[in-house]
Design a protein around this motif. Structure first.
Motif, mmCIF file in Angstrom:
data_model
loop_
_atom_site.group_PDB
_atom_site.id
_atom_site.type_symbol
_atom_site.label_atom_id
_atom_site.label_comp_id
_atom_site.label_asym_id
_atom_site.label_seq_id
_atom_site.Cartn_x
_atom_site.Cartn_y
_atom_site.Cartn_z
ATOM 1 N N ARG A 287 -3.901 5.475 2.277
ATOM 2 C CA ARG A 287 -5.230 6.091 2.222
ATOM 3 C C ARG A 287 -5.545 6.709 3.579
ATOM 4 N NH1 ARG A 287 -9.135 1.669 1.195
ATOM 5 N NH2 ARG A 287 -7.544 0.327 2.114
ATOM 6 N N ASP B 37 1.382 10.076 -3.407
ATOM 7 C CA ASP B 37 0.050 10.597 -3.092
ATOM 8 C C ASP B 37 -0.541 11.409 -4.236
ATOM 9 O OD1 ASP B 37 1.447 12.964 -3.060
ATOM 10 O OD2 ASP B 37 1.106 13.404 -0.935
ATOM 11 N N HIS C 111 0.798 3.836 -1.345
ATOM 12 C CA HIS C 111 -0.104 4.989 -1.212
ATOM 13 C C HIS C 111 -0.948 4.762 0.030
ATOM 14 C CE1 HIS C 111 -2.956 8.149 -1.826
ATOM 15 N NE2 HIS C 111 -3.959 7.293 -1.954
ATOM 16 N N ALA D 198 -1.668 -0.300 -0.475
ATOM 17 C CA ALA D 198 -2.507 0.863 -0.176
ATOM 18 C C ALA D 198 -3.159 0.702 1.192
ATOM 19 C CB ALA D 198 -3.560 1.061 -1.260
ATOM 20 N N LEU E 289 -1.919 4.097 -7.971
ATOM 21 C CA LEU E 289 -0.814 3.144 -7.937
ATOM 22 C C LEU E 289 -0.510 2.579 -9.325
ATOM 23 C CD1 LEU E 289 -1.651 1.266 -4.624
ATOM 24 C CD2 LEU E 289 0.346 2.707 -5.057
ATOM 25 N N SER F 223 5.764 13.807 -4.734
ATOM 26 C CA SER F 223 5.808 12.355 -4.609
ATOM 27 C C SER F 223 6.182 11.688 -5.929
ATOM 28 C CB SER F 223 4.478 11.805 -4.081
ATOM 29 O OG SER F 223 3.485 11.753 -5.081
ATOM 30 N N ALA G 155 -7.178 4.788 -5.070
ATOM 31 C CA ALA G 155 -5.836 4.307 -4.749
ATOM 32 C C ALA G 155 -5.304 3.386 -5.844
ATOM 33 C CB ALA G 155 -5.849 3.577 -3.404
#
Length: 288
Positions: A42, A13, A40, A81, A61, A18, A57
């Protein structure tokens, strides 16, 4: 895809926690020769439009993929995502994963808490092992943290069949780390000895009974994993205290969830709850 090919999922995140979880997940995927899936989630509650959220995102990533490739160059991670509540998405994805790796807190975590609500909920409800990686210090320069000198895998077990999954995971993990010891901890008290039909008033006899029970529940795996050095530790008193202390220098502490988190929400056993919330290193929570 067989169960032996299920991916290691790393939840990211953008937080320090993370990123450290991603490093741990990448190394573990490489050790186990498993694919890495970087996720990830959202959040549904964010007040941003779909296009902006997807763009953010994708950027997060992409950076996570670059970081994982620096940690484990042979990996070719995939990404996802989903738009969902973080814990709900991870619990759903866990059905097709070998393990899920999360940071102890995310961007929304309170600094006073050792573990965030999403990490706790995922560990409580996922159908596969969940590894919660504690903050190991600053990574202000954003370089992947190098693995330290931690060697031991520490597993907390009950002296019954509920520990089968914990032992399977702990032995398999130790086997991927050359030279690692596996410390198997079992906490006992005179009261637990009485409940098990063992000695009630003779402490020495009760200790011997606990040691025999621990040997019985761990029998057979040494032949399957001859490369793993095993140390059995029956502890008179709190197993969680021993596990928390050991977690400061262990590569991983492994505990069983033991309660029905799938239907009851945050269903961690007292030992799992205490270890997870106070551990100083990575903790794996194994459904059992």
């Amino acid at each position: 895809m067989t169960t032996n090919d299920l991916p290691v999922i790393a939840a990211v995140d953008g937080s320090t926690h993370s990123r450290q979880a991603l490093d741990w997940a990448a190394r573990e995927a490489a050790r186990r020769h498993l694919p890495l899936l970087i996720v990830h989630v959202r959040p549904l509650t964010r007040n941003v439009d779909e296009e902006t959220g997807q763009r953010e995102a994708d950027a997060l990533l992409a950076e996570a993929v670059r970081r994982s490739e620096r940690v484990a160059p042979a990996l070719r991670p995939s990404t996802l995502a989903p738009l969902d509540f973080p814990a709900a998405a991870l619990v759903s994805l866990a059905r097709d994963a070998s393990m899920v790796v999360v940071g102890s807190r995310g961007l929304g975590g309170f600094r006073s808490l050792l573990i965030g609500s999403n990490s706790l909920a995922t560990a409580s409800m996922a159908s596969c092992p969940v590894v919660v990686v504690q903050d190991s210090g600053s990574d202000e320069d954003d370089r992947p943290q190098e693995a330290g000198a931690r060697a031991d895998i520490v597993a907390g077990v009950a002296a019954d069949e509920s520990s089968e999954a914990v032992l399977d995971f702990a032995f398999a993990t130790a086997a991927t780390r050359p030279g690692a010891r596996l410390r198997i901890v079992h906490g006992w008290t005179m009261f637990s000895s009485m409940l098990a039909g063992g000695p009630v008033f003779d402490r020495a006899t009760a200790a011997g009974s606990a040691a025999r029970s621990l040997a019985e529940v761990t029998a057979g795996r040494q032949e399957r994993y001859p490369q793993v050095e095993v140390v059995r530790e029956p502890v008179n008193g709190s197993a969680s205290r021993t596990l928390v202390t050991a977690s400061a220098t262990a590569a991983l502490a492994v505990i069983g969830r033991r309660k029905g988190g799938e239907s009851l929400g945050l269903g961690l056993s007292p030992v799992a709850q205490t270890t997870l919330t106070h551990a100083l290193g990575p903790v794996a929570v194994v459904p059992c």
